[in-house]
Design a protein around this motif. Structure first.
Motif: not given
Length: 103
Positions: A8-25
């Protein structure tokens, strides 16, 4: 881009869930760094050489994740998880993942 480990981001509700984002190193440490770390381990204390390399790997993984989230159309990544692993001696992996969203 907002990046957070919570859902949850205070005062910024989620409007749309897009998907999983990743980064691997996966990064290899060099022989000089290995020798310095061995000496540090022998006498005690922290290995600044490895800490610096680990921080660099984490920063690159976060950059990859945020770039992927942006390409997916997101402007935030929530529920971020950071994982560290030793692949083999002298090689470490940092993997980050989270949910790309529009807030």
């Amino acid at each position: 881009m907002i990046i957070t480990t919570i859902a949850i981001v205070e005062e910024a509700p989620v409007r749309q869930y897009i998907g999983v984002a990743t980064g691997e190193v996966i990064m290899a440490a060099n022989v000089g760094r290995d020798l310095l770390a061995s000496f540090t381990d022998l006498v005690g204390g922290r290995s600044k050489a490895y800490e610096t390399k680990l921080r660099e790997a984490r920063d690159v993984a976060f950059k990859e994740m945020t770039e992927q989230a942006s390409q997916m159309g997101g402007n935030a990544v929530i529920g971020v998880d950071v994982n560290y692993a030793v692949v083999r001696q002298g090689m470490m992996m940092v993997a980050v993942s989270g949910t790309a969203v529009i807030i």
